[in-house]
Design a protein around this motif. Sequence first.
Motif, PDB file in Angstrom:
ATOM      1  N   PRO A   1       0.794  -1.210  -0.110  1.00 37.66           N
ATOM      2  CA  PRO A   1       0.074   0.235  -0.047  1.00 37.66           C
ATOM      3  C   PRO A   1       0.909   1.111  -0.051  1.00 37.66           C
ATOM      4  CG  PRO A   1      -0.767  -1.664   1.486  1.00 37.66           C
ATOM      5  CD  PRO A   1       0.364  -2.203   1.160  1.00 37.66           C
ATOM      6  N   ASP A   2       2.043   1.225   0.459  1.00 40.89           N
ATOM      7  CA  ASP A   2       3.062   2.245   0.526  1.00 40.89           C
ATOM      8  C   ASP A   2       3.312   2.592  -0.894  1.00 40.89           C
ATOM      9  OD1 ASP A   2       2.630   2.698   3.399  1.00 40.89           O
ATOM     10  OD2 ASP A   2       4.588   1.530   3.835  1.00 40.89           O
ATOM     11  N   ARG A   3       3.221   1.749  -1.716  1.00 39.71           N
ATOM     12  CA  ARG A   3       3.660   2.085  -3.115  1.00 39.71           C
ATOM     13  C   ARG A   3       2.326   2.176  -3.973  1.00 39.71           C
ATOM     14  NH1 ARG A   3       6.911  -3.328  -4.822  1.00 39.71           N
ATOM     15  NH2 ARG A   3       6.235  -2.812  -6.652  1.00 39.71           N
ATOM     16  N   GLY A   4       1.351   2.339  -3.238  1.00 36.48           N
ATOM     17  CA  GLY A   4       0.290   2.692  -4.135  1.00 36.48           C
ATOM     18  C   GLY A   4      -0.629   1.426  -4.618  1.00 36.48           C
ATOM     19  N   ILE A   5      -0.148   0.323  -4.082  1.00 34.49           N
ATOM     20  CA  ILE A   5      -0.767  -0.969  -4.693  1.00 34.49           C
ATOM     21  C   ILE A   5      -1.827  -1.739  -3.877  1.00 34.49           C
ATOM     22  CG2 ILE A   5      -0.225  -3.330  -5.403  1.00 34.49           C
ATOM     23  CD1 ILE A   5       2.699  -2.238  -6.204  1.00 34.49           C
ATOM     24  N   ASP A   6      -2.880  -1.762  -4.019  1.00 30.50           N
ATOM     25  CA  ASP A   6      -3.992  -2.199  -3.106  1.00 30.50           C
ATOM     26  C   ASP A   6      -4.460  -3.550  -3.524  1.00 30.50           C
ATOM     27  OD1 ASP A   6      -4.154   0.146  -1.674  1.00 30.50           O
ATOM     28  OD2 ASP A   6      -5.136   1.102  -3.078  1.00 30.50           O
ATOM     29  N   ASN A   7      -4.810  -3.963  -4.713  1.00 32.59           N
ATOM     30  CA  ASN A   7      -5.112  -5.126  -5.242  1.00 32.59           C
ATOM     31  C   ASN A   7      -4.060  -5.959  -5.945  1.00 32.59           C
ATOM     32  OD1 ASN A   7      -7.902  -4.572  -4.375  1.00 32.59           O
ATOM     33  ND2 ASN A   7      -8.033  -3.103  -6.076  1.00 32.59           N
ATOM     34  N   VAL A   8      -3.745  -7.132  -5.427  1.00 32.33           N
ATOM     35  CA  VAL A   8      -2.741  -7.804  -6.072  1.00 32.33           C
ATOM     36  C   VAL A   8      -3.069  -9.467  -6.098  1.00 32.33           C
ATOM     37  CG1 VAL A   8      -0.240  -8.859  -5.191  1.00 32.33           C
ATOM     38  CG2 VAL A   8      -1.171  -6.877  -4.241  1.00 32.33           C
ATOM     39  N   ILE A   9      -2.597  -9.889  -6.944  1.00 32.73           N
ATOM     40  CA  ILE A   9      -2.989 -11.650  -7.567  1.00 32.73           C
ATOM     41  C   ILE A   9      -1.479 -12.104  -7.408  1.00 32.73           C
ATOM     42  CG2 ILE A   9      -2.983 -11.112 -10.141  1.00 32.73           C
ATOM     43  CD1 ILE A   9      -5.009 -13.795  -9.873  1.00 32.73           C
TER      44      ILE A   9
ATOM     45  N   LEU B   1       0.234 -19.338   3.010  1.00 33.40           N
ATOM     46  CA  LEU B   1       0.030 -18.149   3.053  1.00 33.40           C
ATOM     47  C   LEU B   1      -1.141 -17.500   3.395  1.00 33.40           C
ATOM     48  CD1 LEU B   1       1.317 -15.342   2.570  1.00 33.40           C
ATOM     49  CD2 LEU B   1       0.464 -15.740  -0.015  1.00 33.40           C
ATOM     50  N   VAL B   2      -2.377 -18.188   3.200  1.00 34.03           N
ATOM     51  CA  VAL B   2      -3.586 -18.017   3.581  1.00 34.03           C
ATOM     52  C   VAL B   2      -3.684 -18.112   5.033  1.00 34.03           C
ATOM     53  CG1 VAL B   2      -6.074 -18.745   3.643  1.00 34.03           C
ATOM     54  CG2 VAL B   2      -4.718 -18.590   1.563  1.00 34.03           C
ATOM     55  N   ASN B   3      -3.114 -19.188   5.502  1.00 32.76           N
ATOM     56  CA  ASN B   3      -2.907 -19.497   6.993  1.00 32.76           C
ATOM     57  C   ASN B   3      -2.190 -18.059   7.903  1.00 32.76           C
ATOM     58  OD1 ASN B   3      -1.059 -20.764   9.261  1.00 32.76           O
ATOM     59  ND2 ASN B   3      -3.353 -21.047   9.570  1.00 32.76           N
ATOM     60  N   GLU B   4      -1.093 -17.751   6.995  1.00 37.67           N
ATOM     61  CA  GLU B   4      -0.218 -16.734   7.615  1.00 37.67           C
ATOM     62  C   GLU B   4      -1.028 -15.437   7.817  1.00 37.67           C
ATOM     63  OE1 GLU B   4       3.246 -14.728   9.184  1.00 37.67           O
ATOM     64  OE2 GLU B   4       2.890 -16.797   8.869  1.00 37.67           O
ATOM     65  N   LEU B   5      -1.865 -15.074   6.703  1.00 35.85           N
ATOM     66  CA  LEU B   5      -2.704 -13.743   6.662  1.00 35.85           C
ATOM     67  C   LEU B   5      -3.834 -14.197   7.523  1.00 35.85           C
ATOM     68  CD1 LEU B   5      -2.254 -12.982   2.828  1.00 35.85           C
ATOM     69  CD2 LEU B   5      -1.107 -12.032   4.697  1.00 35.85           C
TER      70      LEU B   5
ATOM     71  N   LEU C   1      -6.919  -7.640   3.457  1.00 31.82           N
ATOM     72  CA  LEU C   1      -6.122  -7.137   4.412  1.00 31.82           C
ATOM     73  C   LEU C   1      -6.162  -5.642   4.634  1.00 31.82           C
ATOM     74  CD1 LEU C   1      -2.826  -8.739   2.982  1.00 31.82           C
ATOM     75  CD2 LEU C   1      -4.296  -9.552   4.841  1.00 31.82           C
ATOM     76  N   SER C   2      -7.395  -5.098   4.567  1.00 33.32           N
ATOM     77  CA  SER C   2      -7.741  -3.993   4.651  1.00 33.32           C
ATOM     78  C   SER C   2      -7.875  -3.339   6.031  1.00 33.32           C
ATOM     79  CB  SER C   2      -8.998  -3.242   3.944  1.00 33.32           C
ATOM     80  OG  SER C   2     -10.130  -3.991   4.376  1.00 33.32           O
ATOM     81  N   ALA C   3      -8.264  -4.343   6.919  1.00 35.97           N
ATOM     82  CA  ALA C   3      -8.330  -4.077   8.344  1.00 35.97           C
ATOM     83  C   ALA C   3      -6.794  -4.102   9.009  1.00 35.97           C
ATOM     84  CB  ALA C   3      -9.169  -4.657   9.156  1.00 35.97           C
ATOM     85  N   ASN C   4      -6.659  -3.410  10.215  1.00 38.83           N
ATOM     86  CA  ASN C   4      -5.244  -3.638  10.848  1.00 38.83           C
ATOM     87  C   ASN C   4      -5.138  -4.439  11.737  1.00 38.83           C
ATOM     88  OD1 ASN C   4      -4.594  -0.839   9.780  1.00 38.83           O
ATOM     89  ND2 ASN C   4      -5.737   0.240  11.388  1.00 38.83           N
ATOM     90  N   THR C   5      -6.273  -5.572  11.672  1.00 48.81           N
ATOM     91  CA  THR C   5      -6.206  -6.889  12.372  1.00 48.81           C
ATOM     92  C   THR C   5      -5.744  -8.049  11.299  1.00 48.81           C
ATOM     93  OG1 THR C   5      -8.368  -7.199  12.212  1.00 48.81           O
ATOM     94  CG2 THR C   5      -7.565  -6.060  14.014  1.00 48.81           C
ATOM     95  N   ALA C   6      -6.146  -9.170  11.504  1.00 48.92           N
ATOM     96  CA  ALA C   6      -5.713 -10.435  10.724  1.00 48.92           C
ATOM     97  C   ALA C   6      -6.442 -10.165   9.455  1.00 48.92           C
ATOM     98  CB  ALA C   6      -6.013 -11.671  11.423  1.00 48.92           C
ATOM     99  N   GLY C   7      -5.763 -11.075   8.512  1.00 51.98           N
ATOM    100  CA  GLY C   7      -6.747 -10.753   7.348  1.00 51.98           C
ATOM    101  C   GLY C   7      -8.127 -11.474   7.192  1.00 51.98           C
TER     102      GLY C   7
END
Length: 147
Positions: free
Chosen positions: A90-98, A109-113, A132-138
């Motif tokens: 998000p600091d690079r202006g990237i919000d949606n990633v595949i 990775l799903v479990n990590e997030l 991942l928009s919340a400040n908590t777990a994904g």
Amino acid sequence: MRHGEAGFAASSDASRTLTDYGLKQACQAGLWLNQQNFKFDLGLVSPYLRAQQTFTELSSHCRVSQFETDNLLVPGGSPSHIADLLMTLPDRGIDNVIIVSHLPLVGYLVNELCPDVSPPMFPTAAIACVDLSANTAGKLEWFHVVE
């Protein structure tokens, strides 16, 4: 996302190619993402051939503004490394990633997030959407399996 179905006749795991069915799966996944109006700021892709092929086919059907190959998006890669990388985007202006990668990394990775979610078994070309928009777990929003 896990790559599409791959064959086994190759000189190394990294050089395995998609089968015809794997190419069809990647195409169907891209068409489905396009129908859902998904647009990605970034595609992060494993350096393994089958993942690169999956991404190429997928991104020919849905919009991905840019892509990067990450040498740690391999089957035995570190989910915490990828999670840390995602948090910087998000600091690079990237919000949606595949991400296009492999088992077991995609499940871990799903479990990590999303620590409350057991690592899912991804069939080939399956896609999990994690918010991942919340400040908590994904939050695991949905899981799509290409038929």
